[in-house]
Structure formats: C-alpha cells, structure tokens
Write a protein that holds these residues in place. Structure first.
Motif: not given
Length: 454
Positions: A408-418
């Motif tokens: 929400l802070k960046q108004d963005a999304s990422q795909l995380l690969v763990l």
C-alpha cells in the motif's frame, strides 16, 4: 458507500482495467526451472459496481509468465461470464450454473485452465487468460463444482464435488488424468451445511460439515449463516465406485473450516486431518467483514487457528485439538504430498482479533513443531504461497514459494520467490501495478500445457 466496504479498499481495492506488460524487472536470480505461469484469481468488480458480499465480486485472473530466468509478461483479465454483465444466478428455471463470478480459484487439469467458483460450472480460459466459456466436462458435470478439487499426485485423477443448499446436497465426481469424468455419485447423509473444501487420502475421501449452513434469511446474496443446530461432522468415505455404501459420519466440536491443509492415513490406519478453523465468534467477525457490516474485525481470519482431527475408524472416535495459536489462513504444501503424510505446511498469517501479529508467510515443521515466519513488511499483504519443486528435488521442502505482495505504501506489487527450506528471498519480480489481494491460485508449468507455441 464504497468506502464502507472493506473488500473494496486498501489491499482489496479493485483495479479498473485490463493491461498487459512485458519484460518485467527482476531483482535477484529467477531459477531457470521456474518456466510457466503463476495464476492468481480473486474478486474484482467492474468500476461502479458495489457487490453486497466480497464473494459476489466478479472474478479477475492475474498472470505472470516466467521463462528460463526472465519474467516475460504480466496480464490481468476479467473472467467474462454472464455474471460479469449482471446475469442473475437464480432464474425462473432455477440456478444458472453458467452465471458464475468465477473468482475463487484457477487450476489446470488435462491441459485446460479452469476458473472456479463453488456455486457454478468452471470457466475455461486460454493460456493468455482470455475466456473460452463455461465448461461442464462434456455434460457429465450435473451440479456446481467446488473451487478446491484435489488432484491425486500418484494417479493424476481429479477428485471434485458439488455442494448445494438443496437436495441433492452433495455430489462427488472423479475425472481421469485427461479430464474425463469417469465416476459420479450422490453422497448419502449429507446436509445443507456449507462445504467449501474437502480432502483425499490414499484410500479415503473426507468431507467436512461445519456449523455454517443454508440460511434463507441472509440477504447478502450468499445465503449461509452460523447455526448452533447444525451438527458439525466429518464424513469419511472409501475411495472407489462402491464408497458411498460405506460412508461414515463422525461428530466434532462446533466450528467452521474453509480450507484443508492436508489429510493422510497414519501408521495405525487413522485419518489425520488439519486445517485452519474458526469458532462462532470468529465466523461472525469474518462474515461481517465479508458483507461490510458493523461489528466486523479489522481483518478476516482474525480467529482462524489450525486444528487437527485424528479419526480412528476402528474405534469410531475422533480426537481433536487446536495445534497453534497463530491466526492463519490459505494453507498450502508440496502437492506431491497431498493425501500422504507431510512434514511441512505453509500458510499466511494475519493480525489476530486483538490486533496483535502481522501479515507474513508461515512455515510449519510438523515433525519438530517448529514455526518460522517470513515477515513481508509494514502495509504489505502476501497472497497464498504456492509451492514449486526445485529441479531434481530430493527433499519435501526442496523448492520455492511464490507469492504476490500488495504494497500500500508504494501502491505497487511484487512477485516474491522464496526458498521454501529457509524462507529466504531468491528473487523479486516488479509488477506494473498493485495487484488486488486475491484468494487462490496455481503454478502451471509449461509442460502441463504443452506450451511450445507460447
């Protein structure tokens, strides 16, 4: 007003359009064996539409295409069912099983991508997420289909059911590895209780009926509610065409479970079943959030705790206990262990009903009892963590967890690969927009789609 509906703001705020972006930015190193598609489904009503329940929002699928260390594209598409344009579920002739929001899950089976919603037929999509249409298994699916079918990792069969508030309350189906339904049966003794998920083991099918059941006075559009008069039960049925003749129902403590972690037969032949459950108050808080009513919790799932049932078929008894005090939902595992005894499970943590805790990705070690949490950061919500085996994997947790994070802070999304073994970050794929917090999804390797031309 929209601002009063928690499922239309914050992490859950819908996106207003469909886009396609290519050659996404990658931080870290994407393993080359991650060649396929991560597909996520969730509720995303069209602009100007305010559904009366979170689950009534139209389905939108978000896809991320990975190939040999690159993130080739992101795209999002509404599932273009009749419901997207306002077609009603209930008609003068009864339920329209094609009028689906198709917003709960998306799977692949037999080379088809199917968007699922438990009240309707599946909807088939193309590899580029365009809608093909309602799919009824060539007329052999005679009811709605669960959003949580189970693919046996040994036989390749797909086990599924259709649940209804009206008789027949429960239909069970088996489709072969090619996607042809080869068995169907009505399950005797079932009730109008909401059955969202179920389980399979090597030799049994396990149905769960909680205290949430058909309620004609509920006007949110989802006609279910908690009933103290509805018995909570587990139904255990032998697999095979004669299984319905030998189904047994076992009484359990009051509660409601939406999602199964896993089930298996232990060394003594007992059935062990696990999954997050809520009590009466937990269901009330979640339901009020889902409909945007007063008295809701700050988050759904705020009282959702993992419970274990051990069903002794010989003794005719059930032992049950809450095995963890962390509020979690959306359990996953290495699906090669589905229906078999597994050591590791994963889930998403939520703040509890008092506001303690945070969003995170949880790993459970069922052998040692250890619990590890990957904290994703402030104002960041991860999606259900999908397990993908590593190339040449030798251990159960030898693989990767894929999750889409709403920031929400960046108004963005990422795909995380763990790294699934230690929950360390392997790579981050930056997406071209903030992805609406969804519900369920799947990793679909190219080999499952015979994807030579994509």
């Amino acid at each position: 007003m929209t601002a009063e509906k928690p499922y239309l703001i914050g992490h859950y705020a819908p996106v207003a359009d469909e886009i396609t972006a290519t050659e996404l930015t990658v931080e870290g190193h994407l393993p080359s064996e991650l060649t396929g598609r991560l597909l996520r489904n969730g509720h995303n009503p069209k602009p100007g539409v305010t559904p009366t329940h979170w689950f009534k929002g139209s389905g939108m699928v978000h896809g991320i295409r990975l190939r040999e260390g690159r993130a080739e594209w992101y795209r999002n598409r509404w599932v273009k069912s009749p419901a997207l344009d306002g077609a009603p579920y209930m008609t003068e002739k009864g339920p329209d099983l094609a009028a689906s929001v198709a917003g709960t899950h998306i799977i692949e089976h037999g080379g088809r991508l199917l968007a699922l919603c438990e009240a309707n037929f599946p909807f088939e999509l193309t590899r580029e997420l365009e809608t093909v249409g309602a799919y009824d298994f060539d007329g052999k699916l005679r009811s709605a289909m669960t959003a949580h079918p189970k693919e046996d990792p040994v036989t390749g069969e797909l086990h599924l059911f259709g649940s209804s508030p009206f008789p027949p309350y429960l239909m069970y189906y088996v489709a072969d590895a090619k996607g042809d339904i080869v068995h169907s049966a009505e399950i005797p003794g079932a009730s109008a209780s909401l059955k969202h998920d179920f389980a399979i083991t090597r030799h049994h099918v396990v149905f769960i009926e909680g205290n949430v059941t058909f309620d004609p006075t509920e006007h949110s559009g989802i006609p279910y509610g908690w009933s103290d008069e509805q018995p909570a039960r587990i139904g255990v049925m032998p697999r095979g065409k004669d299984g319905t003749q030998n189904i047994r129902w076992f009484s359990i403590e009051p509660g409601n479970m939406l999602h199964v972690s896993n089930a298996y037969e232990d060394g003594r032949g007992r059935i062990v079943l696990e999954g997050p459950t809520v009590d009466r108050e937990g269901f009330r808080l979640s339901w009020n959030w889902w409909v945007g009513a007063p008295g809701r919790g700050a988050e759904p799932n705020a009282r959702s705790y993992t419970r274990r049932w051990v069903i002794d078929l010989a003794a005719g008894s059930v032992d049950e206990q809450i095995i963890d005090d962390l509020a979690v939902e959306f359990p996953t595992l290495n699906e090669e262990y589905l229906g078999r005894e597994n050591r590791y499970q994963y889930a998403i943590s939520f703040p509890d009903s008092k506001g303690f805790g945070s969003y995170g990705i949880v790993k459970y070690d069922r052998t040692t009892g250890a619990r590890r949490i990957h904290q994703v950061g402030d104002a960041r919500l991860p999606s259900e963590a999908v397990f993908v085996p590593a190339a040449g994997a030798t251990g159960e947790d030898d693989g990767y967890l894929l999750t889409v994070v709403s920031d929400l802070k960046q108004d963005a999304s990422q795909l995380l690969v763990l790294d699934a073994s230690g929950l360390d970050r392997v790579a981050t794929v930056h997406l071209p927009r903030r992805v609406t917090a969804g519900i369920h999804g799947s990793w679909v390797p190219d080999s499952d789609l015979d994807d030579a031309q994509a």
